[in-house]
Design a protein around this motif. Structure first.
Motif, short mmCIF file in Angstrom:
data_model
loop_
_atom_site.label_atom_id
_atom_site.label_comp_id
_atom_site.label_asym_id
_atom_site.label_seq_id
_atom_site.Cartn_x
_atom_site.Cartn_y
_atom_site.Cartn_z
N GLY A 85 -15.79 93.62 20.32
CA GLY A 85 -17.01 93.98 19.21
C GLY A 85 -17.63 92.77 19.39
N PHE A 86 -19.26 93.46 18.82
CA PHE A 86 -20.13 92.48 18.88
C PHE A 86 -21.13 94.00 17.73
CE2 PHE A 86 -23.97 90.29 19.24
CZ PHE A 86 -23.52 88.85 19.53
N ASP A 87 -21.42 92.97 16.48
CA ASP A 87 -21.41 93.70 15.34
C ASP A 87 -23.08 92.45 14.67
OD1 ASP A 87 -23.32 95.66 13.80
OD2 ASP A 87 -21.56 95.05 12.46
N VAL A 88 -24.38 92.78 14.87
CA VAL A 88 -25.79 91.80 14.49
C VAL A 88 -25.95 92.33 12.85
CG1 VAL A 88 -27.77 91.07 14.61
CG2 VAL A 88 -26.41 91.26 16.75
N ARG A 89 -25.26 91.33 11.77
CA ARG A 89 -26.06 92.11 10.49
C ARG A 89 -27.10 92.24 10.75
NH1 ARG A 89 -20.48 90.86 6.98
NH2 ARG A 89 -20.52 93.27 6.92
N ARG A 90 -27.85 90.89 11.12
CA ARG A 90 -29.17 90.82 10.45
C ARG A 90 -29.81 89.61 11.22
NH1 ARG A 90 -30.07 88.57 4.01
NH2 ARG A 90 -28.31 87.28 4.44
N ALA A 129 -27.59 91.60 25.07
CA ALA A 129 -26.75 91.28 25.98
C ALA A 129 -25.28 90.28 26.17
CB ALA A 129 -27.99 90.17 27.48
N SER A 130 -26.01 89.78 25.11
CA SER A 130 -24.69 89.64 24.22
C SER A 130 -23.24 90.12 24.40
CB SER A 130 -24.43 88.40 23.16
OG SER A 130 -25.56 86.99 23.86
N ALA A 131 -23.35 91.61 23.71
CA ALA A 131 -22.81 92.00 23.32
C ALA A 131 -22.10 93.31 25.05
CB ALA A 131 -23.61 92.91 22.11
N THR A 132 -23.28 92.74 25.11
CA THR A 132 -22.24 93.68 27.03
C THR A 132 -22.17 92.52 28.13
OG1 THR A 132 -25.33 93.80 27.44
CG2 THR A 132 -24.51 95.76 26.68
N GLY A 133 -22.12 91.53 27.98
CA GLY A 133 -21.92 90.88 28.53
C GLY A 133 -22.80 90.60 29.84
N ASP A 134 -23.94 91.36 29.42
CA ASP A 134 -25.26 90.60 30.58
C ASP A 134 -26.03 89.07 30.64
OD1 ASP A 134 -26.97 90.17 32.43
OD2 ASP A 134 -27.89 92.01 31.64
N LEU A 135 -24.41 88.18 31.39
CA LEU A 135 -25.14 86.62 31.01
C LEU A 135 -26.08 86.23 31.79
CD1 LEU A 135 -21.45 85.59 31.97
CD2 LEU A 135 -21.96 85.43 30.51
N ILE A 177 -18.33 88.68 15.81
CA ILE A 177 -17.72 89.16 17.11
C ILE A 177 -16.39 89.13 17.40
CG2 ILE A 177 -17.45 86.17 17.95
CD1 ILE A 177 -18.72 87.16 20.54
N THR A 178 -15.37 89.95 17.76
CA THR A 178 -14.10 90.56 17.48
C THR A 178 -13.86 89.78 19.29
OG1 THR A 178 -14.74 91.95 15.73
CG2 THR A 178 -12.71 92.03 17.94
N TYR A 179 -12.50 89.36 19.05
CA TYR A 179 -11.94 88.65 20.33
C TYR A 179 -10.41 88.86 20.00
CZ TYR A 179 -15.36 85.62 21.99
OH TYR A 179 -17.00 85.85 22.99
N GLU A 180 -9.36 89.73 20.41
CA GLU A 180 -8.44 90.00 20.64
C GLU A 180 -8.09 90.35 18.90
OE1 GLU A 180 -6.79 86.33 21.89
OE2 GLU A 180 -6.36 86.76 23.78
N GLY A 181 -8.68 91.68 18.91
CA GLY A 181 -8.79 92.34 17.19
C GLY A 181 -9.10 91.35 16.52
N ARG A 182 -9.55 89.48 16.82
CA ARG A 182 -9.93 88.86 15.01
C ARG A 182 -11.57 88.82 14.97
NH1 ARG A 182 -7.37 84.03 14.23
NH2 ARG A 182 -7.91 83.96 12.70
N ALA A 183 -11.52 89.76 14.13
CA ALA A 183 -13.10 88.81 13.83
C ALA A 183 -13.80 87.60 13.37
CB ALA A 183 -13.64 90.18 13.09
N ALA A 184 -14.80 87.23 13.94
CA ALA A 184 -15.35 86.17 13.43
C ALA A 184 -16.47 86.26 13.18
CB ALA A 184 -14.95 85.10 14.52
#
Length: 127
Positions: free
Chosen positions: A63-68, A16-22, A82-89
């Protein structure tokens, strides 16, 4: 069975976080949940405030990618980017559960950095 239920809730939460379903994203939290952002010194009190804060974020993640996801009992840790404006955190979420709901979450965010060349013979790149 308890841990299977928590893992299912976490998978639904991160999806839900990745798809924006608040609404679905915040189903995992207890009404009185606490969320801490130690790097900025902020504490969000209550599921309603947490959802409101996140709904006002000026950017949607691209972008949103769960690693583990790892945990047992009432303590679970998720590593993700999590990627905002082309920058991954690179992000770590530590969640404490009570009665199958998150009662306390601590999130750490870090920016990527370039690996120094001097250690290249001992390492390999991960993605």
């Amino acid at each position: 069975m308890h841990e299977e239920k928590i893992r299912e809730a976490l998978n639904a939460h991160w999806h839900a976080s990745a798809t924006g379903d608040l609404d679905a994203e915040h189903d995992i939290y207890d009404d009185n949940a606490i969320c801490d952002y130690p790097q900025s010194g902020e504490r969000i009190l209550g599921r309603i405030n947490l959802q409101a804060l996140r709904s006002h974020h000026p950017e949607k993640p691209s972008g949103f990618d769960v690693r583990r996801i790892q945990g047992n009992g009432n303590l679970w840790i998720t590593e993700y980017t999590i990627t905002y404006e082309g920058r991954a955190a690179f992000t770590v979420s530590i969640m404490e559960f009570c009665n199958d709901k998150v009662v306390h979450e601590t999130q750490y965010f870090s920016d990527p950095f370039a690996a120094p060349g001097w250690r290249s013979r001992w390492v390999e790149q991960i993605t």
